[in-house]
Motif scaffolding. Sequence first.
Motif, short mmCIF file in Angstrom:
data_model
loop_
_atom_site.label_atom_id
_atom_site.label_comp_id
_atom_site.label_asym_id
_atom_site.label_seq_id
_atom_site.Cartn_x
_atom_site.Cartn_y
_atom_site.Cartn_z
N ILE A 96 -3.07 -16.74 11.12
CA ILE A 96 -3.39 -17.95 11.12
C ILE A 96 -4.44 -18.27 9.79
O ILE A 96 -4.07 -19.01 9.05
CB ILE A 96 -4.09 -18.60 12.44
CG1 ILE A 96 -2.97 -18.62 13.38
CG2 ILE A 96 -4.53 -20.00 12.17
CD1 ILE A 96 -3.65 -18.76 14.83
N LYS A 97 -5.45 -17.49 9.86
CA LYS A 97 -6.40 -17.60 9.12
C LYS A 97 -6.01 -17.39 7.29
O LYS A 97 -6.17 -18.17 6.26
CB LYS A 97 -7.72 -16.91 9.09
CG LYS A 97 -8.19 -17.67 10.47
CD LYS A 97 -9.55 -16.84 11.15
CE LYS A 97 -10.34 -17.43 12.32
NZ LYS A 97 -11.26 -16.76 12.82
N ARG A 98 -5.08 -16.54 7.47
CA ARG A 98 -4.63 -16.10 6.11
C ARG A 98 -3.56 -16.96 5.62
O ARG A 98 -3.78 -17.28 4.31
CB ARG A 98 -3.94 -14.59 6.01
CG ARG A 98 -3.49 -14.05 4.80
CD ARG A 98 -2.49 -12.67 4.90
NE ARG A 98 -3.72 -11.64 5.05
CZ ARG A 98 -3.31 -11.15 6.27
NH1 ARG A 98 -2.79 -11.57 7.37
NH2 ARG A 98 -4.21 -10.03 6.51
N ALA A 99 -2.78 -17.64 6.38
CA ALA A 99 -1.79 -18.68 5.86
C ALA A 99 -2.71 -19.80 5.36
O ALA A 99 -2.13 -20.49 4.41
CB ALA A 99 -0.98 -18.73 7.07
N TRP A 100 -4.04 -20.04 6.07
CA TRP A 100 -4.37 -21.30 5.45
C TRP A 100 -5.42 -21.10 4.13
O TRP A 100 -5.21 -21.62 3.30
CB TRP A 100 -5.53 -21.85 6.51
CG TRP A 100 -6.27 -23.00 6.36
CD1 TRP A 100 -7.65 -23.00 5.95
CD2 TRP A 100 -5.46 -24.23 6.11
NE1 TRP A 100 -7.85 -24.53 5.73
CE2 TRP A 100 -6.69 -25.12 5.83
CE3 TRP A 100 -4.36 -24.80 6.12
CZ2 TRP A 100 -6.55 -26.59 5.70
CZ3 TRP A 100 -4.21 -26.18 5.96
CH2 TRP A 100 -5.33 -27.05 5.65
N TRP A 101 -6.02 -19.94 4.10
CA TRP A 101 -6.69 -19.61 2.84
C TRP A 101 -5.61 -19.42 1.77
O TRP A 101 -6.02 -19.58 0.39
CB TRP A 101 -7.95 -18.42 3.03
CG TRP A 101 -7.47 -17.09 3.11
CD1 TRP A 101 -6.76 -16.48 2.23
CD2 TRP A 101 -7.87 -16.11 4.20
NE1 TRP A 101 -6.47 -15.18 2.42
CE2 TRP A 101 -7.24 -14.90 3.80
CE3 TRP A 101 -8.51 -16.38 5.26
CZ2 TRP A 101 -7.20 -13.69 4.50
CZ3 TRP A 101 -8.78 -14.93 6.09
CH2 TRP A 101 -8.11 -14.05 5.65
N GLU A 102 -4.75 -18.91 2.07
CA GLU A 102 -3.63 -18.68 0.92
C GLU A 102 -3.23 -19.98 0.27
O GLU A 102 -2.79 -20.25 -0.92
CB GLU A 102 -2.38 -17.98 1.62
CG GLU A 102 -2.74 -16.42 1.55
CD GLU A 102 -1.45 -15.73 2.17
OE1 GLU A 102 -0.56 -16.18 2.39
OE2 GLU A 102 -1.77 -14.29 2.05
N GLN A 103 -3.09 -21.29 0.96
CA GLN A 103 -3.02 -22.47 0.67
C GLN A 103 -4.06 -22.81 0.02
O GLN A 103 -3.77 -23.44 -1.18
CB GLN A 103 -2.40 -23.20 1.84
CG GLN A 103 -1.13 -22.91 2.30
CD GLN A 103 -0.81 -24.06 3.32
OE1 GLN A 103 -0.96 -25.12 3.01
NE2 GLN A 103 -0.07 -23.75 4.46
N VAL A 104 -5.14 -22.94 0.36
CA VAL A 104 -6.26 -23.51 -0.11
C VAL A 104 -6.77 -22.76 -1.52
O VAL A 104 -7.06 -23.34 -2.49
CB VAL A 104 -7.66 -23.30 0.59
CG1 VAL A 104 -9.02 -23.61 0.17
CG2 VAL A 104 -7.40 -23.86 2.01
N PHE A 105 -6.32 -21.39 -1.57
CA PHE A 105 -6.66 -20.60 -2.80
C PHE A 105 -6.00 -20.23 -3.68
O PHE A 105 -5.83 -19.37 -4.69
CB PHE A 105 -7.59 -19.27 -2.41
CG PHE A 105 -8.76 -19.19 -1.76
CD1 PHE A 105 -9.76 -20.33 -1.80
CD2 PHE A 105 -9.12 -18.59 -0.71
CE1 PHE A 105 -10.92 -20.59 -1.19
CE2 PHE A 105 -10.34 -18.41 0.01
CZ PHE A 105 -11.16 -19.57 -0.15
N SER A 106 -4.89 -21.07 -3.55
CA SER A 106 -3.53 -20.52 -4.25
C SER A 106 -3.47 -20.96 -5.67
O SER A 106 -4.27 -21.92 -5.95
CB SER A 106 -2.05 -21.16 -3.53
OG SER A 106 -2.13 -22.56 -3.97
N PRO A 107 -2.97 -20.30 -6.81
CA PRO A 107 -2.82 -20.63 -8.06
C PRO A 107 -2.40 -22.22 -8.22
O PRO A 107 -2.65 -22.75 -9.09
CB PRO A 107 -1.97 -19.85 -8.78
CG PRO A 107 -2.15 -18.57 -8.01
CD PRO A 107 -2.17 -18.73 -6.44
N GLN A 108 -1.30 -22.42 -7.24
CA GLN A 108 -0.65 -24.10 -7.32
C GLN A 108 -2.02 -24.85 -7.00
O GLN A 108 -1.86 -26.04 -7.58
CB GLN A 108 0.27 -23.86 -6.35
CG GLN A 108 1.59 -23.14 -6.40
CD GLN A 108 1.55 -21.76 -6.32
OE1 GLN A 108 0.50 -21.17 -5.69
NE2 GLN A 108 2.13 -20.88 -7.13
N THR A 109 -2.93 -24.74 -5.95
CA THR A 109 -3.68 -25.64 -5.67
C THR A 109 -4.71 -25.76 -6.87
O THR A 109 -5.13 -26.94 -7.31
CB THR A 109 -4.78 -24.93 -4.62
OG1 THR A 109 -3.74 -24.93 -3.17
CG2 THR A 109 -5.92 -25.99 -4.37
#
Length: 425
Positions: free
Chosen positions: A351-364
């Motif tokens: 759960i937490k990895r899926a969220w921080w991967e969105q927040v910290f993604s290069p796309q963000t």
Amino acid sequence: MPNDLSADPEVDRRELALSRVKAWGLPVAAVVLAMAFGAASITNGLADRERTRQEAAASQSAAAIPICEVTSRTDLVPGSGALFGVNLNLDAKPLSQYAADLGHKPAVSVSFAGFPYTEQERAHLHQAANQIRADGHMMLLTLEPKQGLAAITPGVIAGLVQDLVSLNAEGVPVIVRFAHEMNGSWYPWSQQPVEYKSVFSQIAEAVHEGAPGSAMMWAPNYGGGYPFAGGQYEATPGTPGFEALDTDHNGVLTMADDSYAPYYPGDAAVDWVGMSLYHWGARYPWGENETPEANKFADQLTGNYVGANGDDSLLPDFYHVYSQDHDKPLAIPETAALYNPAVGGAPESDIKRAWWEQVFSPQTAAQFPQLKMINWFEWDKNEAEVNGRIDWTVTNTPAVRDAFTTALPSWLHYGTGTNCRPAGT
């Protein structure tokens, strides 16, 4: 203003620092002395010597408080990338321990205080500032007018500005997040757009004039579910400001009404715009352990999310309207993903990895170049919406902590531990 530094900034800041130490230390010491020694008939000589010792200690403490060159509010915004910060339960974990767990001193630390704040809250504010000075960089001060907006008088505002001047002079820049989530229905300051904008503007004018090392943040709640019917403080027809909230002029408040615009105090008052974004789950009721949907973070920022509250596509594009078009740096003052230790479902790490991967993604970083602050909500606490304990943290479980710190991208900025350059150098 009580914080006028035009004559001699360095001298006045030292006087502010000294007065604070005396105001907090000496009266308490005097009371303790009177209680402990009064009945024993302490001689005047002993009392005088004790008073001299206390004053010398206070003067030494005041001299130890750094008098720093104040960072301009415009320089609080990084030229590229984003500040990484934390909303931390300082009673459970000091900032120094969090910095050690993270491997970085956070650039921002979030503090909360009622407003007007009590002397105890004021003391906690300065205690938090001491931790930030040593193990962070900047304070995001969330002020909650729990007595209602009418309690914010000119005198209360002047006292705030004086405290901000003191904190800035001691090496702690401050961003004031006043009356956050004002578009919700659960706070005494909720859904009162006329009064809210007036008070916000008064505070902003005073801060801009008197505390150049501090800035103002406007931070509504994410509009999914607006107008949050059933809350204790929801606006109803006939109440002040209802007409302003009824942006489609049909006599009722629905999700078709603009959930942000009626509350915006104006570009002159706002330095930062902010929105807290959490993953509470994929569907209501909350409390189940569910991994975030793909692109949820970006879709919520842009009004394209379709999920827990139905179709949120009626929402304005918060990022483009308020950060890009108004040319304001964007903050995510709080973010995290829900994990309920009491139930099954998706594992905590997933759960937490899926969220921080969105927040910290290069796309963000590429899609939101105005994103200048991200603060993780590092609490393990009971949540009324779930009626139970939720662990939002990422540093308390070693495996999660290691994965999180490894995922921190290079475009984040941290605290340097060198907040203070002595004034006049």
